[in-house]
Design an enzyme around this catalytic site. Sequence first.
Site, mmCIF file in Angstrom:
data_model
loop_
_atom_site.group_PDB
_atom_site.id
_atom_site.type_symbol
_atom_site.label_atom_id
_atom_site.label_comp_id
_atom_site.label_asym_id
_atom_site.label_seq_id
_atom_site.Cartn_x
_atom_site.Cartn_y
_atom_site.Cartn_z
ATOM 1 N N LYS A 105 17.607 1.942 6.159
ATOM 2 C CA LYS A 105 16.882 1.469 7.337
ATOM 3 C C LYS A 105 17.697 1.792 8.573
ATOM 4 O O LYS A 105 18.930 1.703 8.556
ATOM 5 C CB LYS A 105 16.684 -0.051 7.252
ATOM 6 C CG LYS A 105 15.536 -0.540 8.077
ATOM 7 C CD LYS A 105 14.222 -0.244 7.407
ATOM 8 C CE LYS A 105 13.045 -0.741 8.174
ATOM 9 N NZ LYS A 105 11.795 -0.458 7.446
ATOM 10 N N GLY A 204 -2.652 -15.589 6.250
ATOM 11 C CA GLY A 204 -2.327 -14.623 7.293
ATOM 12 C C GLY A 204 -3.429 -13.597 7.456
ATOM 13 O O GLY A 204 -3.738 -12.855 6.518
ATOM 14 N N GLY A 206 -3.329 -11.200 9.783
ATOM 15 C CA GLY A 206 -2.743 -10.200 10.679
ATOM 16 C C GLY A 206 -3.092 -8.791 10.215
ATOM 17 O O GLY A 206 -4.150 -8.570 9.620
ATOM 18 N N VAL A 208 -1.988 -6.738 7.751
ATOM 19 C CA VAL A 208 -2.277 -6.503 6.331
ATOM 20 C C VAL A 208 -3.357 -7.475 5.836
ATOM 21 O O VAL A 208 -4.275 -7.070 5.113
ATOM 22 C CB VAL A 208 -1.010 -6.636 5.455
ATOM 23 C CG1 VAL A 208 -1.349 -6.310 4.010
ATOM 24 C CG2 VAL A 208 0.097 -5.726 5.950
ATOM 25 N N TYR A 210 -5.830 -8.852 7.322
ATOM 26 C CA TYR A 210 -7.170 -8.412 7.725
ATOM 27 C C TYR A 210 -7.633 -7.228 6.870
ATOM 28 O O TYR A 210 -8.764 -7.213 6.360
ATOM 29 C CB TYR A 210 -7.172 -8.038 9.221
ATOM 30 C CG TYR A 210 -8.423 -7.306 9.634
ATOM 31 C CD1 TYR A 210 -9.608 -7.995 9.895
ATOM 32 C CD2 TYR A 210 -8.430 -5.907 9.737
ATOM 33 C CE1 TYR A 210 -10.772 -7.323 10.239
ATOM 34 C CE2 TYR A 210 -9.589 -5.230 10.082
ATOM 35 C CZ TYR A 210 -10.757 -5.932 10.334
ATOM 36 O OH TYR A 210 -11.906 -5.254 10.664
HETATM 37 P P1 NAD Z 1 1.324 -9.552 11.192
HETATM 38 O O1 NAD Z 1 2.331 -10.149 12.126
HETATM 39 O O2 NAD Z 1 0.353 -8.582 11.731
HETATM 40 O O3 NAD Z 1 0.505 -10.719 10.477
HETATM 41 C C1 NAD Z 1 1.048 -11.926 10.084
HETATM 42 C C2 NAD Z 1 -0.007 -12.979 10.354
HETATM 43 O O4 NAD Z 1 0.443 -14.216 9.818
HETATM 44 C C3 NAD Z 1 -0.263 -13.218 11.845
HETATM 45 O O5 NAD Z 1 -1.654 -13.130 12.107
HETATM 46 C C4 NAD Z 1 0.280 -14.619 12.089
HETATM 47 O O6 NAD Z 1 -0.436 -15.334 13.075
HETATM 48 C C5 NAD Z 1 0.089 -15.233 10.713
HETATM 49 N N1 NAD Z 1 0.882 -16.418 10.458
HETATM 50 C C6 NAD Z 1 2.093 -16.736 10.926
HETATM 51 N N2 NAD Z 1 2.484 -17.929 10.447
HETATM 52 C C7 NAD Z 1 1.481 -18.356 9.640
HETATM 53 C C8 NAD Z 1 1.282 -19.505 8.844
HETATM 54 N N3 NAD Z 1 2.189 -20.479 8.788
HETATM 55 N N4 NAD Z 1 0.145 -19.621 8.124
HETATM 56 C C9 NAD Z 1 -0.794 -18.654 8.184
HETATM 57 N N5 NAD Z 1 -0.659 -17.540 8.920
HETATM 58 C C10 NAD Z 1 0.466 -17.394 9.647
HETATM 59 O O7 NAD Z 1 2.185 -8.933 10.014
HETATM 60 P P2 NAD Z 1 1.669 -7.867 8.927
HETATM 61 O O8 NAD Z 1 2.074 -6.509 9.349
HETATM 62 O O9 NAD Z 1 0.261 -8.157 8.577
HETATM 63 O O10 NAD Z 1 2.606 -8.220 7.693
HETATM 64 C C11 NAD Z 1 2.392 -9.401 6.927
HETATM 65 C C12 NAD Z 1 3.507 -9.545 5.906
HETATM 66 O O11 NAD Z 1 3.531 -8.398 5.049
HETATM 67 C C13 NAD Z 1 4.911 -9.622 6.513
HETATM 68 O O12 NAD Z 1 5.700 -10.441 5.704
HETATM 69 C C14 NAD Z 1 5.421 -8.198 6.425
HETATM 70 O O13 NAD Z 1 6.827 -8.141 6.362
HETATM 71 C C15 NAD Z 1 4.820 -7.769 5.108
HETATM 72 N N6 NAD Z 1 4.643 -6.318 4.984
HETATM 73 C C16 NAD Z 1 3.850 -5.664 5.860
HETATM 74 C C17 NAD Z 1 3.673 -4.295 5.722
HETATM 75 C C18 NAD Z 1 2.762 -3.544 6.665
HETATM 76 O O14 NAD Z 1 2.375 -2.414 6.331
HETATM 77 N N7 NAD Z 1 2.404 -4.108 7.802
HETATM 78 C C19 NAD Z 1 4.322 -3.589 4.684
HETATM 79 C C20 NAD Z 1 5.124 -4.304 3.792
HETATM 80 C C21 NAD Z 1 5.278 -5.674 3.952
#
Ligand code: NAD
Length: 368
Positions: A105, A204, A206, A208, A210
Site C-alpha cells: 500500500k 451501510g 454507502g 458498496v 448500495y
Molecule cells: P462508504 O463510506 O461509501 O459507506 C459506508 C456507509 O456506512 C456510509 O453510508 C455510512 O453512512 C454508513 N455507516 C457508518 N456508520 C454506520 C452505522 N453505525 N450503521 C450503519 N451504517 C453506517 O464505504 P464503502 O466504500 O461502501 O465501503 C464499505 C466497507 O467496505 C468499508 O469497510 C470498506 O473498507 C470496505 N471495502 C470497500 C471496498 C470498495 O470497493 N469500496 C473494497 C473493499 C472493502
Amino acid sequence: MVDAVSDRPSNPKRVAHPHVRYTVADSLMRYAEFLGYGDIHTKIDEKTGLKAIVAIHNLKRGPAIGGCRMVTYQTIDKAMEDALRLGYMMSYKAAINNLPHGGAKAVIIKPKVIKDREALFEKFGEFVNELGGRYITAVDSGTSPAEMDIIARRTPYVTCTSKSGADSDPSPLTAIGVRRAIEAAVKFKLGRDSLEGVHIAIQGAGHVGYCLAKEVHALGATITISDINLKSIQRCVDEFGAKVCHPDEIYGIEADVFAPCALGAVLNLNTIKQLKVAIVAGSANNQLSHSHYGALMHERGILYAPDFLINAGGLIHVAVLYDHGDLNKSMEQINNIYHTVYDIYERSAHENRATNEIAEKIARDRLR
Ligand code: NAD
C-alpha cells in the site's frame, strides 16, 4: 524508519528517557515485524510537498500491488500505521484469490495546500520507479485515473491509468464479489439455487452497500437496510423497496443473510449474540473484532464468508488491468469468488473449523 522521531542528543529530556524517545518508532517497527514486513520505504520531497510511504508486505507470489491513497493524516505515524495495516491486507486478499502478486500500500499524506499536483504525482512516480518494479501502484481513496496518468510519465509500474479503462470507484466490482459469496452461501447453507425471496439485511448503504442492494434486488432478494445517513437509505427504499431499521437494530433482524458493509470490528460477543441469520457475508474490512469470533459464529451454526476473500473485487480488477486484461477478464475472476469461498464452506463443515481460520491458513501458506 519513522522520520518523526529524529535523534536530537542535545535535548536532555530525550537523553534521559531513551525509551520514551523511541516509543512511536519502536511500536511501529514491532507492528511491522508482527505483520511480517521487511520492505518499507518513505519519501519526503520539500519542493513538491510529497510525503509518501510505500509499505511492501510480500513478494513471494510476484510484485506487490496495492492502491495509492492520498488522505489527510494528523501525524506521520498514523499514515505509517495505515500503510502497514492496508498493505498486509492486500497480501492476504491477493493470495487467497490466487493473484500473481504480493500486497502493498502507498500512502501520500495530503498536504494542506497542493501547489502543483502534477509535480507532486510525478515525484511520487519517481519514488515508485526507484523501487524497481517491486511495487505496482493503483487508484485508491483520493486518487483517480488522472493521477495514475501523471505517475505513468515517470514509471511503468502503475495501473488504472485512463487508457486502461479503469474507474476510480471499485465499489460495483466489490459488490459483485460479495454477491457471489452470498449466492455460494445460500446454496451451501440453505440449499437454494437463487436469491429469489432470500432476505438480506445490509448494514451501510454507502458505495458498496448500495451496489450490493442493487445486485441482490435484481435477483429477487428482499432487503432490510440500515445507515446513519438518511439520504443513502432513502435511495435504497425508492429503488429497491428496501425496509429500513435503526442502526442498532440491524444485528437482531430476522433474515437469511447479514451483510456488514459499513464498518470494521462489528462482529463481537455482543453483536454475534443478537444475530438471527444463517449467513454473514459483507464487504467491510476486518469485520471480526477478534479472529476467534469466527469460531464463535461457527459454533452457533452461522456461516461466515471471510471478508478479505470476498471483498477483493477491486484488487482483482487492478491486477487484471496491470496484466493488460479487460473488464470481462476481471468479471470472470470475480465470479470465481463463488467457487473459492464454496470450497472453504465445505472444508469448514468437513474439518469442523471456522471459515476465517481456513481462509487465513490458505493465504498464509501461499505467502510463505
Ligand atoms: P462508504 O463510506 O461509501 O459507506 C459506508 C456507509 O456506512 C456510509 O453510508 C455510512 O453512512 C454508513 N455507516 C457508518 N456508520 C454506520 C452505522 N453505525 N450503521 C450503519 N451504517 C453506517 O464505504 P464503502 O466504500 O461502501 O465501503 C464499505 C466497507 O467496505 C468499508 O469497510 C470498506 O473498507 C470496505 N471495502 C470497500 C471496498 C470498495 O470497493 N469500496 C473494497 C473493499 C472493502
